[in-house]
Design a protein around this motif. Structure first.
Motif, PDB file in Angstrom:
ATOM      1  N   GLY B   8      70.052  72.861  17.282  1.00  0.00           N
ATOM      2  CA  GLY B   8      69.095  71.860  16.827  1.00  0.00           C
ATOM      3  C   GLY B   8      67.971  72.528  16.048  1.00  0.00           C
ATOM      4  O   GLY B   8      68.085  73.685  15.646  1.00  0.00           O
ATOM      5  N   ILE B   9      66.926  71.769  15.832  1.00  0.00           N
ATOM      6  CA  ILE B   9      65.796  72.286  15.057  1.00  0.00           C
ATOM      7  C   ILE B   9      64.661  72.609  16.012  1.00  0.00           C
ATOM      8  O   ILE B   9      64.281  71.774  16.841  1.00  0.00           O
ATOM      9  CB  ILE B   9      65.300  71.241  14.042  1.00  0.00           C
ATOM     10  N   HIS B  10      64.144  73.823  15.906  1.00  0.00           N
ATOM     11  CA  HIS B  10      62.954  74.169  16.675  1.00  0.00           C
ATOM     12  C   HIS B  10      61.779  74.333  15.728  1.00  0.00           C
ATOM     13  O   HIS B  10      61.853  75.098  14.772  1.00  0.00           O
ATOM     14  CB  HIS B  10      63.169  75.489  17.424  1.00  0.00           C
ATOM     15  N   ILE B  11      60.715  73.601  16.008  1.00  0.00           N
ATOM     16  CA  ILE B  11      59.474  73.789  15.268  1.00  0.00           C
ATOM     17  C   ILE B  11      58.541  74.520  16.220  1.00  0.00           C
ATOM     18  O   ILE B  11      58.295  74.043  17.328  1.00  0.00           O
ATOM     19  CB  ILE B  11      58.851  72.426  14.877  1.00  0.00           C
ATOM     20  N   VAL B  26      42.355  70.542   4.807  1.00  0.00           N
ATOM     21  CA  VAL B  26      42.930  69.470   5.620  1.00  0.00           C
ATOM     22  C   VAL B  26      44.065  70.067   6.435  1.00  0.00           C
ATOM     23  O   VAL B  26      44.965  70.711   5.883  1.00  0.00           O
ATOM     24  CB  VAL B  26      43.474  68.332   4.721  1.00  0.00           C
ATOM     25  N   ARG B  27      43.992  69.893   7.742  1.00  0.00           N
ATOM     26  CA  ARG B  27      45.088  70.371   8.596  1.00  0.00           C
ATOM     27  C   ARG B  27      46.119  69.259   8.721  1.00  0.00           C
ATOM     28  O   ARG B  27      45.980  68.373   9.549  1.00  0.00           O
ATOM     29  CB  ARG B  27      44.554  70.774   9.971  1.00  0.00           C
ATOM     30  N   ALA B  28      47.128  69.317   7.883  1.00  0.00           N
ATOM     31  CA  ALA B  28      48.165  68.278   7.904  1.00  0.00           C
ATOM     32  C   ALA B  28      49.039  68.425   9.148  1.00  0.00           C
ATOM     33  O   ALA B  28      49.539  67.446   9.681  1.00  0.00           O
ATOM     34  CB  ALA B  28      49.012  68.354   6.650  1.00  0.00           C
ATOM     35  N   LEU B  29      49.237  69.673   9.568  1.00  0.00           N
ATOM     36  CA  LEU B  29      49.974  69.924  10.809  1.00  0.00           C
ATOM     37  C   LEU B  29      49.102  70.842  11.650  1.00  0.00           C
ATOM     38  O   LEU B  29      48.655  71.885  11.182  1.00  0.00           O
ATOM     39  CB  LEU B  29      51.325  70.581  10.528  1.00  0.00           C
ATOM     40  N   ASP B  30      48.871  70.447  12.892  1.00  0.00           N
ATOM     41  CA  ASP B  30      47.927  71.172  13.720  1.00  0.00           C
ATOM     42  C   ASP B  30      48.641  71.627  14.990  1.00  0.00           C
ATOM     43  O   ASP B  30      48.632  70.941  15.997  1.00  0.00           O
ATOM     44  CB  ASP B  30      46.743  70.240  14.046  1.00  0.00           C
ATOM     45  N   ASN B  31      49.283  72.790  14.889  1.00  0.00           N
ATOM     46  CA  ASN B  31      49.939  73.375  16.047  1.00  0.00           C
ATOM     47  C   ASN B  31      51.035  72.485  16.632  1.00  0.00           C
ATOM     48  O   ASN B  31      50.983  72.113  17.795  1.00  0.00           O
ATOM     49  CB  ASN B  31      48.896  73.658  17.124  1.00  0.00           C
ATOM     50  N   VAL B  32      51.992  72.165  15.810  1.00  0.00           N
ATOM     51  CA  VAL B  32      53.077  71.300  16.245  1.00  0.00           C
ATOM     52  C   VAL B  32      54.242  72.147  16.750  1.00  0.00           C
ATOM     53  O   VAL B  32      54.675  73.070  16.078  1.00  0.00           O
ATOM     54  CB  VAL B  32      53.559  70.402  15.084  1.00  0.00           C
ATOM     55  N   SER B  33      54.705  71.839  17.934  1.00  0.00           N
ATOM     56  CA  SER B  33      55.923  72.461  18.441  1.00  0.00           C
ATOM     57  C   SER B  33      56.822  71.347  18.938  1.00  0.00           C
ATOM     58  O   SER B  33      56.369  70.489  19.687  1.00  0.00           O
ATOM     59  CB  SER B  33      55.614  73.410  19.615  1.00  0.00           C
ATOM     60  N   LEU B  34      58.050  71.355  18.519  1.00  0.00           N
ATOM     61  CA  LEU B  34      58.982  70.385  19.082  1.00  0.00           C
ATOM     62  C   LEU B  34      60.406  70.841  18.859  1.00  0.00           C
ATOM     63  O   LEU B  34      60.675  71.751  18.073  1.00  0.00           O
ATOM     64  CB  LEU B  34      58.756  68.974  18.518  1.00  0.00           C
ATOM     65  N   GLN B  67      51.298  78.558   9.215  1.00  0.00           N
ATOM     66  CA  GLN B  67      51.669  79.345  10.389  1.00  0.00           C
ATOM     67  C   GLN B  67      52.870  78.680  11.024  1.00  0.00           C
ATOM     68  O   GLN B  67      53.095  77.506  10.815  1.00  0.00           O
ATOM     69  CB  GLN B  67      50.548  79.309  11.435  1.00  0.00           C
ATOM     70  N   GLY B  68      53.557  79.427  11.870  1.00  0.00           N
ATOM     71  CA  GLY B  68      54.640  78.822  12.634  1.00  0.00           C
ATOM     72  C   GLY B  68      55.993  79.062  12.006  1.00  0.00           C
ATOM     73  O   GLY B  68      56.091  79.544  10.875  1.00  0.00           O
ATOM     74  N   VAL B 222      51.356  66.095  17.557  1.00  0.00           N
ATOM     75  CA  VAL B 222      52.338  65.248  18.231  1.00  0.00           C
ATOM     76  C   VAL B 222      51.722  64.797  19.541  1.00  0.00           C
ATOM     77  O   VAL B 222      51.339  65.618  20.374  1.00  0.00           O
ATOM     78  CB  VAL B 222      53.642  66.024  18.491  1.00  0.00           C
ATOM     79  N   LEU B 223      51.595  63.481  19.714  1.00  0.00           N
ATOM     80  CA  LEU B 223      50.953  62.964  20.913  1.00  0.00           C
ATOM     81  C   LEU B 223      51.952  62.793  22.041  1.00  0.00           C
ATOM     82  O   LEU B 223      51.642  63.020  23.197  1.00  0.00           O
ATOM     83  CB  LEU B 223      50.287  61.610  20.623  1.00  0.00           C
ATOM     84  N   GLN B 224      53.147  62.349  21.703  1.00  0.00           N
ATOM     85  CA  GLN B 224      54.124  62.075  22.747  1.00  0.00           C
ATOM     86  C   GLN B 224      55.525  62.112  22.156  1.00  0.00           C
ATOM     87  O   GLN B 224      55.749  61.662  21.033  1.00  0.00           O
ATOM     88  CB  GLN B 224      53.866  60.685  23.358  1.00  0.00           C
ATOM     89  N   ILE B 225      56.454  62.658  22.926  1.00  0.00           N
ATOM     90  CA  ILE B 225      57.862  62.655  22.522  1.00  0.00           C
ATOM     91  C   ILE B 225      58.666  62.025  23.644  1.00  0.00           C
ATOM     92  O   ILE B 225      58.459  62.357  24.811  1.00  0.00           O
ATOM     93  CB  ILE B 225      58.385  64.085  22.280  1.00  0.00           C
TER      94      ILE B 225
END
Lengths: 300, 369
Positions: B8-11, B26-34, B67-68, B222-225
């Motif tokens: 699968g895909i790991h972010i 502008v932080r379009a993505l702020d420490n996203v892991s999923l 980053q990431g 990401v608030l909720q998955i």
């Protein structure tokens, strides 16, 4: 009221709008052109000018044939060769301008929007100087011991006192013409690239196209109208150019423009000069028709 | 870190900062892991500007993260060019090549992979059949309707058999009926092809009906998955509850700690509910917000028993249901109750009626605000 007429009748309004343009074209282009067409069918005067009541196709005959003393005609390719050379030089000018101009236009269309107007402006800067001056500048660059020779010697490409010998060759003409007409290539291509939706390029990358493939399969095909317009705008003025071959081409670099000028000036053969001009016009028209039938089918 | 390799895909710890002339950074993505599992229909849901499209573009390779890392089946593809990734995109604007026919568009990806022409021809036919466009091969894309263009875009992206299909709000340009049809179609395509779909949308209904799992995003986070049901029934934050479906929010006070804890609702004392609030730092007397869905909010026309007392402000008939907006003293917004109409009759409650509002314990979700 008479002044209300344009408002009430769209036909009158249209006529008033395009009338001045038509008048200018008619007065300053069609009439002199017609006159020249007429001249090409007249007999030459003994000291220049024409004999107005002597009609003949001699001028057109002498484009292809030489009249011997016994009035027989011999096929003569001298003028055809000059036309051929002009076509080849204009073609190579167009190709080089395209190869150099396309990346420039692509770069401009990819620049941030706020810089683009400035870049368009910069492309037109060479037009600010007189064509003659710009061609003299090329003489200074290309002549023996000119700047290019000095640089080449400095880099050790040629020995001291040697020359790359470009001036007064067809190369010099091609360089000069390419330089002179480059903006006519860059601007139309830029206009069509600027309209291009670069998400299409992203889509091409996404589907596995490398940069080169995306260029060949998406960017170039979609900017073909601009490429066609730019090529016409470079090719046709190149074909009729006079100043550049005169200054950079030397004695062997005769192009159509110079040949025509020779007829009207030194040779005092106005009908032949006019006939040469109309032969050129016919060739350009045929080329244009072929070109347009090829490119009209393309998407906007 | 040492987790066993999962397809699968790991972010991982993804940050994307854009520098904007007007707004600065502008932080379009702020420490996203999923983690997006193989073969699942995964939806990134959020309002415009939440970073969902940026995340999609990072996976596609159009954007380099600040980053990431992006891992695809445990292969780090972060620095791979988009044309090297086994990932294809269906663009919001479709981005069909206007100078090519339908078949040429679909064949494009196959040609780039240097698929043998006869095999490519078969694959194009197969793809066009899959999206019900057989017979349209030689049309120019400009002659197609929006829905047909959409199908060409799908066929084009699916033709090279990518591991992952990215869909950037592909249905937003379609009208309501077409959109409904395409939702079912997309779900079918995903199940038939077994390809991982990553779908971006701001339409919560779209997200709920099609997805195996949904990630709700806001302001680059990401608030909720969770599965659509988890997200709908157990939103962890007020934003999620509010963004997905309609929700009544009620202030409450924690009166007894425990599992479940007991909460006293509203200012009018006496009405208590029990709910699990393990994600909260529980302390007696602390203020919380309870979320209750309108369809689990019950109205009692008679004034007896416990519950919040209120007055019906408006009644909206919806065919299958009737919506009641009830004004409750001490609450800013009226509460909404959605009651199913039985035998095609709306329950017998009129505007202006005094009612009691109750809800079962398991309808209550405690939010961390």
């Amino acid at each position: 009221m008479l002044l209300d007429l344009p408002r009430r009748s769209p036909a009158v309004a249209r006529l008033l709008l395009i009338g001045p343009g038509i008048a200018v074209i008619g007065l300053f282009m069609l009439i002199p052109l017609g006159l020249m067409a007429y001249v090409s069918f007249l007999d030459r005067g003994a000291y220049g000018g024409v004999v107005w009541d002597q009609h003949t196709v001699e001028a057109y005959t002498s484009f292809l044939f030489e009249r011997n003393l016994d009035d027989s005609l011999t096929f003569n390719t001298d003028y055809l060769q000059i036309y051929l050379r002009s076509f080849l030089l204009s073609l190579s000018t167009t190709l080089i301008a395209l190869l150099v101009g396309f990346p420039v236009a692509l770069y401009m269309s990819l620049a941030p929007a706020k810089w683009r107007n400035l870049l368009v402006f910069l492309v037109t800067v060479p037009f600010w100087t007189n064509l003659l001056v710009r061609n003299y500048a090329w003489i200074l660059l290309l002549r023996t011991n000119g700047l290019i020779d000095q640089w080449a010697a400095g880099l050790g490409l040629i020995g001291p006192g040697e020359s790359v010998s470009i001036l007064y060759t067809p190369w010099a003409i091609t360089i000069g013409l390419t330089y002179s007409f480059m903006p006519f290539m860059v601007l139309p291509i830029y206009a069509s690239l600027e309209k291009l939706d670069f998400r299409l390029v992203e889509a091409a990358y996404d589907l596995g196209a490398t940069r080169l493939k995306a260029l060949a399969r998406v960017i170039v095909p979609l900017s073909l109208p601009g490429i066609a317009a730019g090529s016409i705008l470079v090719f046709i003025p190149s074909l009729g150019s006079y100043v550049t071959p005169e200054l950079l081409g030397g004695s062997k670099g005769l192009m159509i423009g110079n040949l025509i000028q020779l007829q009207f000036a030194a040779s005092r053969n106005w009908p032949f000069g006019a006939a040469l001009a109309f032969t050129l016009l016919a060739m350009v028209l045929i080329a244009m028709v072929l070109y347009l039938t090829r490119f009209r089918k393309l998407p906007e | 870190m040492d987790s066993p390799p999962q397809p699968g895909i790991h972010i991982r710890d993804m940050v994307k900062v854009f520098t904007d002339d007007q707004q600065g950074e502008v932080r379009a993505l702020d420490n996203v892991s999923l983690h997006i599992r193989s073969n699942e229909f995964f939806t990134l849901l959020g309002p415009s500007g939440c970073g969902k499209t940026t995340l999609l573009r990072v996976i596609a390779g159009f954007e380099q993260p600040s980053q990431g890392r992006v891992l695809l089946d445990d292969l780090d593809v972060t620095d791979q060019a988009p044309y090297r990734r086994p990932v294809n995109t269906v663009f919001q604007s479709y981005a069909l090549f206007p100078h090519m026919t339908v078949a040429e568009n679909v064949r494009f990806g196959l040609e780039m992979q240097k698929v043998d022409p006869a095999a490519a021809e078969r694959r194009v036919a197969e793809m066009l059949e899959l999206v019900h466009l057989t017979g349209m091969e030689r049309r120019k894309t400009g002659q197609l309707s929006g829905g047909q263009q959409q199908r060409v875009a799908l066929a084009r992206a699916l033709a090279p058999a990518p591991k992952v299909l990215l869909l950037d709000e592909p249905l937003s340009a379609l009208d309501f009926k077409l959109r409904k049809g395409m939702q079912i179609e997309l779900k079918r395509l995903q199940q038939e092809t077994g390809i991982t779909f990553v779908f971006v949308t701001h339409d919560q209904e779209e997200a709920l009906t099609m997805s195996d799992r949904v990630a709700v995003m806001k302001s680059g986070k990401v608030l909720q998955i969770g599965t659509p049901e988890e997200i709908y029934r157990h939103p962890v934050e007020r934003f999620v509850a509010d963004f997905i479906g309609e929700t009544n929010f009620l202030p409450a006070t924690l009166s007894t700690e425990g599992h479940p804890a007991v909460f006293t609702v509203g200012n009018a004392g006496g009405f208590t509910v029990r709910a699990e609030a393990s994600q909260l730092d529980q302390r007696q007397g602390s203020q919380v917000t309870l979320a209750v869905r309108p369809e689990r909010t019950f109205l009692d026309p008679a004034g007896h028993g416990e519950g919040l007392s209120g007055r019906v402000e408006t009644v909206v008939y919806f065919g299958t249901d009737t919506l009641y907006h009830v004004r409750v003293d001490g609450l800013e917004a009226p509460l909404t109750a959605r009651i199913q109409n039985r035998d095609n009759h709306a329950p017998d409650i009129d505007e202006g009626a005094e009612v009691r509002i109750t809800f079962p314990d398991d309808a209550v979700q405690v939010l961390k605000d």
